[in-house]
Design a protein around this motif. Structure first.
Motif, short mmCIF file in Angstrom:
data_model
loop_
_atom_site.label_atom_id
_atom_site.label_comp_id
_atom_site.label_asym_id
_atom_site.label_seq_id
_atom_site.Cartn_x
_atom_site.Cartn_y
_atom_site.Cartn_z
N HIS A 112 0.87 -1.17 0.00
CA HIS A 112 0.00 0.00 0.00
C HIS A 112 0.91 1.22 0.00
O HIS A 112 1.84 1.28 0.82
N ARG A 113 0.67 2.16 -0.87
CA ARG A 113 1.59 3.29 -1.03
C ARG A 113 1.90 3.99 0.29
O ARG A 113 2.99 4.48 0.51
N GLN A 114 0.90 4.09 1.16
CA GLN A 114 1.13 4.84 2.40
C GLN A 114 1.81 4.03 3.50
O GLN A 114 2.17 4.56 4.53
N TYR A 115 1.95 2.73 3.28
CA TYR A 115 2.46 1.91 4.38
C TYR A 115 3.77 1.19 4.04
O TYR A 115 4.64 1.07 4.88
N THR A 116 3.83 0.64 2.84
CA THR A 116 5.00 -0.18 2.53
C THR A 116 5.33 -0.20 1.05
O THR A 116 4.43 -0.16 0.21
N ALA A 117 6.61 -0.27 0.77
CA ALA A 117 7.06 -0.30 -0.62
C ALA A 117 7.69 -1.65 -0.95
O ALA A 117 8.15 -1.86 -2.06
N SER A 118 7.73 -2.55 0.03
CA SER A 118 8.37 -3.83 -0.24
C SER A 118 7.69 -4.95 0.53
O SER A 118 7.05 -4.73 1.56
N VAL A 119 7.84 -6.16 -0.01
CA VAL A 119 7.24 -7.33 0.63
C VAL A 119 8.19 -8.51 0.46
O VAL A 119 8.87 -8.61 -0.57
N ALA A 120 8.27 -9.35 1.46
CA ALA A 120 9.15 -10.52 1.36
C ALA A 120 8.40 -11.78 1.76
O ALA A 120 7.57 -11.76 2.68
N PHE A 121 8.64 -12.88 1.04
CA PHE A 121 8.13 -14.20 1.41
C PHE A 121 9.27 -14.96 2.06
O PHE A 121 10.33 -15.12 1.45
N ILE A 122 9.05 -15.43 3.27
CA ILE A 122 10.14 -16.01 4.05
C ILE A 122 9.71 -17.36 4.61
O ILE A 122 8.55 -17.54 4.99
N THR A 123 10.63 -18.30 4.67
CA THR A 123 10.27 -19.57 5.31
C THR A 123 10.37 -19.42 6.83
O THR A 123 11.33 -18.86 7.35
N GLY A 124 9.37 -19.91 7.51
CA GLY A 124 9.39 -19.88 8.97
C GLY A 124 9.77 -21.24 9.53
O GLY A 124 9.65 -21.51 10.70
N HIS A 125 10.25 -22.08 8.63
CA HIS A 125 10.47 -23.48 8.96
C HIS A 125 11.92 -23.75 9.32
O HIS A 125 12.27 -24.84 9.75
N GLU A 126 12.74 -22.74 9.15
CA GLU A 126 14.18 -22.94 9.39
C GLU A 126 14.43 -23.40 10.82
O GLU A 126 13.84 -22.89 11.76
N ASP A 127 15.30 -24.36 10.95
CA ASP A 127 15.62 -24.89 12.28
C ASP A 127 16.20 -23.77 13.16
O ASP A 127 17.27 -23.24 12.88
N PRO A 128 15.48 -23.42 14.24
CA PRO A 128 15.91 -22.27 15.05
C PRO A 128 17.23 -22.52 15.79
O PRO A 128 17.89 -21.58 16.20
N THR A 129 17.62 -23.81 15.91
CA THR A 129 18.87 -24.09 16.64
C THR A 129 20.07 -24.01 15.71
O THR A 129 21.21 -24.10 16.15
N LYS A 130 19.77 -23.87 14.40
CA LYS A 130 20.85 -23.82 13.42
C LYS A 130 21.75 -22.61 13.70
O LYS A 130 21.26 -21.49 13.91
N ALA A 131 23.07 -22.83 13.70
CA ALA A 131 24.00 -21.75 14.05
C ALA A 131 23.94 -20.62 13.03
O ALA A 131 23.68 -19.47 13.36
N ALA A 132 24.17 -20.95 11.76
CA ALA A 132 24.17 -19.91 10.74
C ALA A 132 22.82 -19.91 10.03
O ALA A 132 22.45 -20.89 9.42
N SER A 133 22.07 -18.80 10.13
CA SER A 133 20.77 -18.73 9.50
C SER A 133 20.89 -18.27 8.05
O SER A 133 21.77 -17.48 7.71
N ASN A 134 19.99 -18.81 7.18
CA ASN A 134 19.93 -18.32 5.80
C ASN A 134 19.12 -17.02 5.73
O ASN A 134 19.02 -16.41 4.68
N ILE A 135 18.49 -16.68 6.83
CA ILE A 135 17.65 -15.49 6.85
C ILE A 135 18.42 -14.35 7.52
O ILE A 135 18.88 -14.50 8.65
N ALA A 136 18.56 -13.24 6.80
CA ALA A 136 19.29 -12.10 7.35
C ALA A 136 18.35 -11.28 8.24
O ALA A 136 17.79 -10.27 7.82
N TRP A 137 18.13 -11.79 9.45
CA TRP A 137 17.13 -11.18 10.34
C TRP A 137 17.41 -9.69 10.55
O TRP A 137 16.49 -8.88 10.58
N ASP A 138 18.70 -9.33 10.68
CA ASP A 138 19.03 -7.92 10.91
C ASP A 138 18.61 -7.05 9.73
O ASP A 138 18.25 -5.90 9.90
#
Ligand code: SAH
Length: 525
Positions: free
Chosen positions: A149-175
């Motif tokens: 929506h023009r007034q709220y956001t200019a970008s959208v991402a589809f992300i897997t929420g399935h990644e093993d949370p105990t994994k040391a190196a994440s493929n998701i750049a959370w920062d």
């Protein structure tokens, strides 16, 4: 010219090459498949399908096609391993088959479509890919959230929420994604929801950011839970939301209040049991579903072919001996012509006897087969047809009456008494459908809000099929369930059988019944 005539020297024809179509089934609503996907499904020879692909789409597949369920539910119940699926696609294609690989949503979005196609390429198999409406956009849309929506956001991402949370190196750049992207949609993330929300907040996203979790998006079972990054995990746990569900995070979620079109439909979330025959139920079901209801079709009557066609087949062979051929219902007419076609015959084989029908609807079915009825009575009942035939003169006449295995005797008795020889042959049977266990279970689980009855026989069959041990059990099953009847005769039967009527239209039609149901819920709201 016969130049191309095959000779012994010609090589045998090479087998037709198969092809695999990887098709996105869309998010859940079967009507959200693409036109291209639907057309391919309608000519499939083999369909290999997943848990998330709407089962209703399988009705589109040709009757003789092979259906293979390969499962996969939340990544745990794998009916087949990915390797087995890959091999299956290659094998079917090598047999020359047109194979549809049907996947929920879009096949290339968290669907392992890429892996399957790589295998096909490696084996030299022809293929095409048909995209689908992915569940992320559907869930947002059906939860009243414009994903951008023009007034709220200019970008959208589809992300897997399935990644093993105990994994040391994440493929998701959370920062980076926490604050770098406006709308975030997580697939397969229900189990990890507490971790996902924590990571986003720890990396700088405001705890006040609105979030909506949507389960079974775009289906009548859709459920949504709203909150903020700080509160959503607890709310989802409290609501016992299980997969499949999506997590939509971002300021756009606040627009839901204003444009929650799908869940605000007047009958949304109402679970309605419709008890007519499958053939007749569709109008009522369509109307209720358009208003948002979640309909369960608990047909109380099913029409099936007779135990044997021998009697009809025999009479068809000597049809020329008859003076009259009578059709007293649409169903009898349909089954009769179905059998005729199965025997390789058609309307031309009905030359000889005059043809009488019970009413104009039956006459129309005949007309569709190219036959004009010789006699349509003024009153559209068995008695009416009998009266009209008596005027034609019945003594000595031979009459053939194809009909239900169990049927009223008025017509054949009246004609026989008037001197005719009447032969009745069964062309279909009314049976109680076998699959009432589903209805019973839904009632046990209190998963039905309302039951509609559109004739006395639906009331009687329904109660018989429930097989209650006694009145107490019937009351327990129906406790809290609202009852709607189409008219006074149906209502009277229902009351006699111990039911309480809550909804009853003023005129006795399907549209009026639907209006009365709407009124009932509008008043309660
Ligand atoms: N290829 C699919 C996604 C498969 S991954 C697509 O494009 O939609 C499986 C995940 O998709 C589920 O765990 C869930 O997060 C999501 N999903 C699929 N269908 C859904 C639906 N109808 N409602 C909510 N989530 C759904």
């Amino acid at each position: 010219m016969d130049v191309m005539k095959k000779t012994a020297h010609n090589p045998p024809p090479t087998p037709r090459a198969g092809k695999v179509y990887l098709i996105g089934a869309g998010p859940g609503d079967p009507e959200l498949i693409t036109v291209k996907g639907m057309k391919l499904l309608q000519r499939a020879e083999v369909v290999v399908y997943d848990y998330l692909a709407s089962k209703k789409l399988l009705k589109q597949v040709p009757k003789d096609a092979e259906l293979v369920y390969v499962g996969k539910m939340g990544g745990v119940h794998h009916a087949h391993t990915q390797d087995e699926i890959n091999r299956m696609l290659v094998d079917f294609a090598r047999q020359g088959k047109t194979v549809v690989r049907l996947k929920g949503g879009d096949p290339f979005i968290f669907g392992r479509g890429g892996e399957e196609i790589e295998v096909l390429v490696d084996h030299g198999i022809a293929y095409e890919v048909v995209p689908g409406v992915t569940s992320a956009t559907a869930a947002a849309t059906y939860a009243g959230v414009p994903i951008t929506h023009r007034q709220y956001t200019a970008s959208v991402a589809f992300i897997t929420g399935h990644e093993d949370p105990t994994k040391a190196a994440s493929n998701i750049a959370w920062d980076k994604i926490a604050t770098g992207i406006g709308t975030l949609v997580f697939y397969m993330g229900i189990k990890n929801l507490p971790i996902i929300t924590e990571k986003l907040m720890a990396n700088g996203r405001s705890p006040e950011t609105p979030v909506v979790v949507v389960r079974w998006a775009s289906t009548p079972e859709q459920q949504s839970v709203e909150g903020t990054l700080a509160t959503i995990a607890d709310r989802v746990r409290a609501a016992k939301i299980k997969p499949p569900a999506l997590i939509v995070v971002g300021e756009v979620v606040s627009l839901r209040d204003k444009i929650n079109w799908y869940e605000k439909r007047p009958l949304f979330g109402k679970r309605i049991l419709v008890t007519r025959t499958r053939e007749q139920a569709s109008e009522l079901v369509h109307r209720l579903e358009d208003l948002g209801a979640n309909c369960l079709e608990g047909s109380t009557i099913a029409l099936v072919p007779p135990d044997s066609w021998a009697e009809l087949d025999q009479e068809l062979r000597r049809l020329g001996d008859y003076d009259w051929l009578l059709f007293t219902s649409i169903n009898a007419t349909r089954f009769f012509f179905q059998r005729l076609a199965e025997l390789g015959l058609d309307a031309r084989n009905l030359k000889g006897p005059k043809i009488g029908v019970v009413g104009t609807a039956t006459a129309e079915v005949l007309q569709a087969h190219g036959i004009r009825a010789d006699l349509v009575p003024e009153e559209f009942t068995g008695e009416g047809l009998a009266a009209a035939l008596l005027k034609e003169g019945m003594p000595g006449k031979k009459v053939l009456l194809p009909r239900a295995a169990k049927a009223r005797e008025v017509l054949p008795e009246t004609l026989s008494e008037a001197g005719a020889t009447v032969t009745t042959v069964p062309v279909y049977r009314n049976v109680q459908p076998a699959d009432y266990a589903e209805v019973r279970q839904a009632l046990e689980e209190k998963a039905i809000d309302l039951i509609t009855f559109t004739s006395s026989s639906t009331v009687i069959n329904f109660l018989e099929m429930l097989q209650c041990a006694g009145e107490a059990e019937q009351q327990r099953l129906l406790d809290g369930v609202k009852i709607a009847t189409i008219g006074p005769i149906t209502a009277k039967t229902a009351v006699q059988k111990g039911l309480t009527i809550h909804i009853q239209p003023k005129t006795f039609t399907i549209p009026a019944l639907v209006d009365a149901i709407l009124d009932h819920y509008a008043k309660r709201a």
